[in-house]
Design a protein around this motif. Structure first.
Motif, mmCIF file in Angstrom:
data_model
loop_
_atom_site.group_PDB
_atom_site.id
_atom_site.type_symbol
_atom_site.label_atom_id
_atom_site.label_comp_id
_atom_site.label_asym_id
_atom_site.label_seq_id
_atom_site.Cartn_x
_atom_site.Cartn_y
_atom_site.Cartn_z
ATOM 1 N N PRO A 185 0.684 -1.330 0.033
ATOM 2 C CA PRO A 185 0.078 -0.261 -0.069
ATOM 3 C C PRO A 185 0.878 1.207 -0.036
ATOM 4 O O PRO A 185 0.524 2.359 -0.317
ATOM 5 N N HIS A 186 2.196 1.407 0.464
ATOM 6 C CA HIS A 186 2.967 2.442 0.504
ATOM 7 C C HIS A 186 3.379 2.917 -0.851
ATOM 8 O O HIS A 186 3.805 3.862 -0.933
ATOM 9 N N GLY A 187 3.153 1.963 -1.848
ATOM 10 C CA GLY A 187 3.852 2.544 -3.068
ATOM 11 C C GLY A 187 4.593 1.442 -4.006
ATOM 12 O O GLY A 187 5.076 2.039 -4.727
ATOM 13 N N LEU A 188 4.735 0.217 -3.320
ATOM 14 C CA LEU A 188 5.690 -0.353 -4.264
ATOM 15 C C LEU A 188 4.671 -1.455 -4.975
ATOM 16 O O LEU A 188 3.890 -2.355 -4.255
ATOM 17 N N VAL A 189 4.652 -1.772 -6.368
ATOM 18 C CA VAL A 189 4.357 -2.950 -6.921
ATOM 19 C C VAL A 189 5.374 -3.915 -7.357
ATOM 20 O O VAL A 189 5.921 -3.471 -8.275
#
Lengths: 370, 370
Positions: free
Chosen positions: B65-69
């Motif tokens: 959720p913090h922004g790593l895919v």
């Protein structure tokens, strides 16, 4: 460093894998940790078990029927105490899986392989593949500089063993440890630069200029297009450039912040002649595909113009590429036969510390006139 | 080479990831290929989508959720034509995912990272981590020799750029490219071996012996425990050992296939004195944990016995370890203060081509008697 750590563990069993037996042996390792299983079974391709923990970790056990069992475990970890514990927990999960697989396969000729974890999505990127496309991890512990110039992305990253490393648009250019690169592209100590006219194309890190200035040339002219490379290196690559970039002119040198093509054309028109031309612009293009044709054309143009401003007995030095890229290097050598004047060349293979691959350097000179 | 290829692709978005939007963008890429989705959603840890194809490939999309895919795609591929197509298919899947992620994140400061694929479970293992624990892939294309001796696993693997590489129990020992290792452990060209008595501990690859014999010593004695290392290197490391291992004795050398400890003890009792002792047995132990105490004791014993058979003005050369392992190297230097006689030492950092890390070498000598 907060990042996802991706651990892998592979078993090559040396014979067919019995999926149910493997899963029965490994399942308790995940269950003990409260990881919930989802199972996919292919009719002919073995199975995939996915395990998820309550805290966001997940694992895959992929059993290929011919005898490969691969485990992946991915967890997001920060830097706190709990995270150190989580890392230990992940390592112990792998230990247990390894022990159980060895136990299951104790009479077989199996092989086990466990790699250092891949660190994914961290603030510091440690993976900079080699020119020949291999995965290598550097000991990078800090981002020193990271900016986009009008020409490229410029990174200077700190490596524990190599010092600061200049990386231009993803290509490792030079580290502070890499004096041997500068030495090789200057002719490996066999040249006398004293009182000579020298032209350096590119070379924004200042390494070549710094070494040549020490040798008292008549004039060294460096033509670098990117002011931001000069600024970054002046500040953070001082083991490479010394103080030579503190000023753009000195007793026996000048730095032109310009595109080198018009400069070369101007020099050619003016009939300027250099004892040495050192092309530090770019490596030989890796790809030999038609899309790269413009890069090859650029390279031929530079070569041709360089020969035009080189004295009859002058020398042209340049880097080639990784010694493994034989096709690209051959194509480069073919180009040398297509210049306005006949030339000869020699090459040398050098180990540049931070490159993690052997690198080819070229010396080119005009064929003696009959 | 038939193996599982594991491709990774990571996006650091520079802001929180909206899981549903990411999945909505990426899902069609997998659906087009007939890959079936299973979805796990955590209350606080984002989600994991797993996709399986009918042919045994699978992919994970993990959205933190913090922004790593992070995307993982694993496929088993052989060498046939269909497999080349499958590889292209996997590359194009990654291309599409990359394009869609960039599109989704076009106004953000995102970073994308795509590594060379991990090759897992192949017949040729290309991953031999450095001493400081980094993941590195070698350009290995063939297994030349792979045997278990009573002492260790002995592999000789062919690297395109480094030639054959000797790997003992997983540690890269020496490649045919690594003359600089041999040069460094002989004192970097500063010594005169002519007419001298030289003792080599280990060195089964024959590199040191080969170079010393060229320098006309009075007698060079090499003590190597493992006949199978000698046999393998005689056959497959000839760029390193030349013909020196073709016979175990020569005009000015002998090879003893023995454990060096009793030999050293015997020499010490007999009052033998060498001009040079070169310890090529093993690197400084990496671990400083109590379990490694026996390795350190072994190392001290070797050092102490070596000093006993060294002339007062003799020199002892040995390798240390990777320059990054500062703690282990300090501990080694402390050991030098605990020998039967006072010694002094110097060290040198060298770039050994196939090591992919900088390596420390030591010179040790007896302190001048007052």
């Amino acid at each position: 460093m907060a990042a996802a750590r991706h651990r892998t563990l592979d078993f090559l069993l040396g014979g067919p894998a019995r999926g149910e037996a493997v899963l029965a042996a490994l399942r308790p390792v995940f269950q003990e940790r409260g990881m919930a299983e989802s199972l996919h079974i292919w009719p002919d391709h073995g199975c995939l078990a996915t395990y998820v923990s309550a805290h966001g970790s997940f694992a895959n056990v992929r059993i290929y029927p011919h005898g490969l069992v691969s485990l992946d475990l991915q967890s997001y970890e920060g830097e706190g105490e709990g995270d150190a514990q989580a890392q230990e927990g992940d390592d112990s999960l792998l230990d247990q899986v390894e022990a159980r697989m060895k136990d299951l396969n104790r009479d077989g000729p199996g092989k086990v392989k466990r790699l250092p974890p891949l660190v994914r999505g961290g603030a510091v990127d440690r993976y900079w593949p080699t020119a020949d496309g291999r995965l290598v991890e550097y000991d990078i512990d800090a981002v020193v500089y990271d900016e986009d110039s009008p020409y490229q992305n410029i990174k200077i990253l700190h490596s524990k063993q190599y010092g600061n490393i200049l990386i231009l648009s993803g290509d490792v250019n030079l580290a502070e440890s890499d004096w041997v690169y500068t030495h090789a592209i200057m002719g490996s100590g066999k040249e006398d630069y004293a009182g000579k006219d020298v032209l350096i194309l590119g070379g924004g890190d200042g390494g070549i200029l710094c070494e040549i200035v020490k040798l008292k040339p008549k004039m060294a002219t460096m033509v670098e297009i990117d002011q931001m490379v000069i600024d970054g290196c002046r500040k953070y690559m001082r083991k490479t450039c010394g103080d030579v970039l503190d000023s753009l002119t000195g007793d026996c040198y000048q730095v032109l912040v310009e595109d080198c093509i018009p400069v070369l054309k101007r020099y050619a028109e003016e009939g300027r002649a250099f004892d040495y031309v050192i092309n530090d612009l770019t490596a030989v293009p890796i790809s030999t595909s038609p899309e790269q044709e413009s890069t090859w054309e650029f390279l031929r143009l530079i070569l041709d113009l360089s020969m035009r401003v080189l004295k009859q007995d002058g020398k042209y030095f340049t880097q080639g590429n990784c010694v493994n890229l034989t096709e690209a290097l051959s194509l480069y050598e073919q180009q040398l036969g297509c210049l306005y004047c006949p030339v000869e060349f020699s090459k040398e293979v050098v180990c540049v510390p931070s490159y993690l691959e052997l690198w080819v350097f070229y010396t080119v000179w005009k064929k003696a006139q009959p």
